[in-house]
Design a protein around this motif. Structure first.
Motif, PDB file in Angstrom:
ATOM      1  N   PRO A 298       0.871  -1.123   0.000  1.00  0.00           N
ATOM      2  CA  PRO A 298       0.000   0.000   0.000  1.00  0.00           C
ATOM      3  C   PRO A 298       0.895   1.154   0.000  1.00  0.00           C
ATOM      4  N   PRO A 299       0.421   2.118  -0.643  1.00  0.00           N
ATOM      5  CA  PRO A 299       1.297   3.211  -0.919  1.00  0.00           C
ATOM      6  C   PRO A 299       1.753   3.811   0.345  1.00  0.00           C
TER       7      PRO A 299
ATOM      8  N   LEU B 203       3.291   5.219   0.901  1.00  0.00           N
ATOM      9  CA  LEU B 203       3.369   6.331   0.056  1.00  0.00           C
ATOM     10  C   LEU B 203       3.951   7.488   0.692  1.00  0.00           C
TER      11      LEU B 203
ATOM     12  N   ALA C  84       0.735  11.139   2.918  1.00  0.00           N
ATOM     13  CA  ALA C  84       0.436   9.784   3.326  1.00  0.00           C
ATOM     14  C   ALA C  84      -0.006   9.769   4.765  1.00  0.00           C
TER      15      ALA C  84
ATOM     16  N   GLN D  66       5.813   7.022   6.532  1.00  0.00           N
ATOM     17  CA  GLN D  66       4.676   6.120   6.367  1.00  0.00           C
ATOM     18  C   GLN D  66       3.921   5.906   7.671  1.00  0.00           C
TER      19      GLN D  66
ATOM     20  N   TRP E 186      -0.221  -2.409   6.467  1.00  0.00           N
ATOM     21  CA  TRP E 186      -0.048  -0.968   6.312  1.00  0.00           C
ATOM     22  C   TRP E 186      -0.503  -0.194   7.522  1.00  0.00           C
TER      23      TRP E 186
ATOM     24  N   THR F  96      -5.157   0.281   2.995  1.00  0.00           N
ATOM     25  CA  THR F  96      -4.208   1.212   3.615  1.00  0.00           C
ATOM     26  C   THR F  96      -4.717   1.608   4.997  1.00  0.00           C
TER      27      THR F  96
ATOM     28  N   TRP G 280      -6.571   1.984  -1.515  1.00  0.00           N
ATOM     29  CA  TRP G 280      -5.924   2.896  -2.450  1.00  0.00           C
ATOM     30  C   TRP G 280      -6.161   2.480  -3.899  1.00  0.00           C
TER      31      TRP G 280
ATOM     32  N   VAL H 199      -5.203   7.112   1.331  1.00  0.00           N
ATOM     33  CA  VAL H 199      -4.110   6.423   2.022  1.00  0.00           C
ATOM     34  C   VAL H 199      -4.414   6.388   3.516  1.00  0.00           C
ATOM     35  N   ASP H 200      -4.064   7.432   4.243  1.00  0.00           N
ATOM     36  CA  ASP H 200      -4.307   7.439   5.683  1.00  0.00           C
ATOM     37  C   ASP H 200      -5.694   8.001   5.975  1.00  0.00           C
TER      38      ASP H 200
ATOM     39  N   TRP I 298      -3.356  10.265  -2.294  1.00  0.00           N
ATOM     40  CA  TRP I 298      -2.132  10.175  -3.083  1.00  0.00           C
ATOM     41  C   TRP I 298      -2.392  10.708  -4.486  1.00  0.00           C
TER      42      TRP I 298
END
Length: 634
Positions: free
Chosen positions: A11-12, A14, A55, A111, A253, A316, A339, A397-398, A412
């Motif tokens: 997961p990104p 990112l 992120a 992250q 993640w 994520t 994501w 993402v988050d 993202w």
């Protein structure tokens, strides 16, 4: 690895944008927003150029949103500019950020973020870093490498949560460190990865403290190999007493806990689908299992079962929500991001024995976007009026809860890695705010927040327990624990008040349980009055009993109410008891545990009982049990 055509990756995790001190307004063109249910409102709280590839996020005790961002993900070189933490400023109070200030910079791919007092903990593999503002100018001037050599930015260090037991919990993927002189991870990480260190290597290398100008992040090539498995770990402040909680994960993640201190997390797949999992002490979720790997744990006793169906996406961020600032149907639920499918889902939990599962075996979208690549299959088409639905750039993402009770989601950009234009980062970035127009107002900026927490009254501290922001709960809990036995009468009285939320009860019980672990008066209250308050209190007091034994140098056998709980009719209570016995082993517990596994029908409690037997009984005793006539024991 998954085929490239699937556009997947870890997961990104990112992240994070090259912003040194931005103070630009929003561009004029307003992008299309994701689709949410009619009773909810979604708006952009911030966007590029203020944030790029954001992120990780975390609100500080003053209610300011801190964002990790920058050009580090996904293929940084040793000279790639570092990621940055900024906090966003809404100077005119219109609910939209209009500027950002740099708090810390020069970091590896960020992250994970979590506040604990004045410390901002940052997962920036291969480091786990604390940054501190010592002089009050809103710029970090002390950097602490708590751990290093945690592996590269892929399958990295994520999911930081300060929990009611006063410990930091976090997830760690399979990316392994180099284990070289000057580059040594603490031993629990090396155990997860199945790597050995040269003789004489310390199990826990000490933290390294730097002033702002002296700090340099640790670089690791993103192409370095993985270790055997990832997991969930926990530690005390400054990284002390690090230990593995659960293992057998590939690329977890995020993790989060609910009002009863029960966990869920997202884990990214190799080829069998992403998964939601419920980490607990001693659990192995199958990835890299020593002798019987499995991805779901379904009908497979050697591994723990997961908490829902596998899914083709990229799970994520995850958070539990139980506040009045969203409609009733969105309380007591989990929200998690996907994501890849550009969707935020709502997971409505129910207990199947001692296992968290989604109601009706599935979850449902609450925010759906589009853009390049794939969106959730139910997205698209036309609205009830026949108007075509337009795709939006929504790659969540988050996800965190704000001091206003709204959901904040980091988005993202379209590209997986950094994009440069004219020497500057050009990626998109969005922070979305999801709210409810009928939400009751929240008084977040109360007068007490202008005073040092050491000057707060008991009631001012107590009202922060289980509050909207994680940092409010942990800071109040720490201050209550610091005041020690002098406030135990106030705590026990407060715990009997009517109208406490489950989260407030959980945090208050743990604050009491963290005070003076040798105080038998506290032990007695928890064992008698405390555990009778509710089902939640029965579970928490069992867990706390193990915590107090572990924290107390005298050690000893768990109190009788814990072993008696092995015969409780509620699987969650039996599960708590075997978890306690796994963490506070004693030879007297082997017999009761053996009797439990002989008859236990709950899947998770049976599994946890087996793991507890492994930690309580010596190997020769376990070998003898192979001859037991009862199938559950064998």
């Amino acid at each position: 690895m998954k085929p490239i055509r699937r556009l997947r990756f870890v997961p990104p995790a990112l992240l994070t944008a090259l912003v040194i001190a931005v103070s630009q307004g929003q561009p004029a063109a307003e992008p299309t927003l994701p689709i949410v249910p009619a009773e909810l409102k979604v708006e952009l709280f911030a966007r590029e150029p203020m944030v790029r590839n954001p992120a990780a996020m975390a609100f500080d005790a003053r209610g300011r949103l801190f964002v990790g961002q920058g050009p580090q993900y996904r293929n940084p070189k040793p000279d790639t500019p570092g990621d940055t933490v900024v906090f966003l400023i809404d100077s005119n109070g219109d609910g939209i950020a209009d500027s950002a200030k740099t708090f810390a910079t020069g970091l590896n791919s960020i992250q994970g973020l979590a506040w604990h007092g004045r410390d901002l903990w940052i997962g920036n593999s291969p480091d786990l870093t604390i940054v501190r503002d010592l002089d009050g100018d809103d710029v970090a001037d002390e950097y602490v490498k708590v751990y290093t050599d945690l592996g590269n930015l892929e399958h990295a260090n994520h999911g930081h949560n300060w929990a009611p037991d006063g410990k930091l919990y976090f997830s760690q993927g399979t990316s392994k460190g180099l284990t070289q002189p000057g580059r040594i991870a603490p031993k629990p990480f090396r155990d997860l990865w199945d790597v050995t260190a040269p003789a004489g290597t310390p199990d826990f290398p000490p933290p390294q403290v730097f002033r702002q100008g002296d700090y340099k992040a640790t670089y690791q090539d993103p192409k370095d190999d993985w270790g055997r498995e990832g997991g969930v770990l926990r530690c005390d402040d400054m990284g002390a007493n690090l230990e593995i909680v659960a293992r057998g994960l590939r690329n977890p993640w995020d993790i989060s806990f609910d009002s009863g201190f029960n966990w869920l997390g997202t884990d990214n797949d190799q080829s069998e689908g992403d998964r939601i999992f419920m980490p607990f002490v001693g659990a192995h979720f199958g990835w890299g299992h020593g002798w019987s790997t499995h991805w779901t744990g379904r009908d497979h006793p050697p591994t723990a079962p997961i908490s829902g169906p596998v899914f083709d996406g990229s799970g994520t961020g995850i958070v539990y929500y139980d506040a009045q600032q969203l409609p009733p149907e969105y309380r007591g639920v989990w929200f998690f991001n996907d994501w890849l499918r550009k969707t935020t889902f709502v997971y409505r939990p129910h207990w199947d024995g001692a296992l968290l599962l989604p109601q009706n075996g599935r979850w449902e979208p609450i925010a759906r976007g589009g853009g390049a690549g794939r969106a959730v299959s139910s997205y698209g088409g036309r609205d009830p009026g026949g108007k075509a639905l337009v795709s939006a750039l929504y790659k969540p993402v988050d996800i965190v809860i704000g001091p206003d009770g709204a959901l904040y989601v980091s988005g993202w950009g379209e590209e997986l890695g950094v994009v440069w234009k004219d020497g500057a980062q050009a990626n998109e970035g969005r922070i979305f705010r999801i709210s409810w127009a009928d939400a009751p107002a929240v008084k977040a900026a109360t007068a007490k927040r202008a005073r040092a927490i050491t000057q707060w009254s008991f009631d001012e501290l107590f009202e922060d327990l289980g509050g909207l922001l994680p940092v409010w709960s942990i800071n109040a809990s720490d201050e209550l624990v610091r005041r020690g036995p002098a406030i135990k009468a106030q705590l026990t009285a407060a715990l009997t008040r009517s109208g406490l939320s489950e989260a407030q009860q959980t945090w208050a019980l743990w604050a009491l349980g963290r005070i003076a672990p040798g105080d038998t008066g506290i032990d007695g209250w928890l064992a008698e009055a405390g555990r009778t308050l509710s089902l939640n209190a029965r579970i928490q007091t069992i867990r706390i009993a193990a915590h107090r034994i572990r924290a107390n140098a005298r050690r000893g056998e768990l109190p009788a109410f814990v072993s008696n709980a092995l015969k409780d009719g509620e699987p969650r209570v039996r599960f708590a008891a075997v978890q306690a016995m796994a963490q506070a082993p004693h030879r007297q517990q082997v017999g009761p545990l053996t009797e439990l596994v002989a008859v236990e029908q709950d899947r998770v409690t049976f599994y946890a009982g087996w793991q507890a037997l492994r930690s309580n009984a010596p190997v020769d005793s376990l070998h003898a049990l192979l001859k037991d006539k009862r199938a559950g024991v064998r």
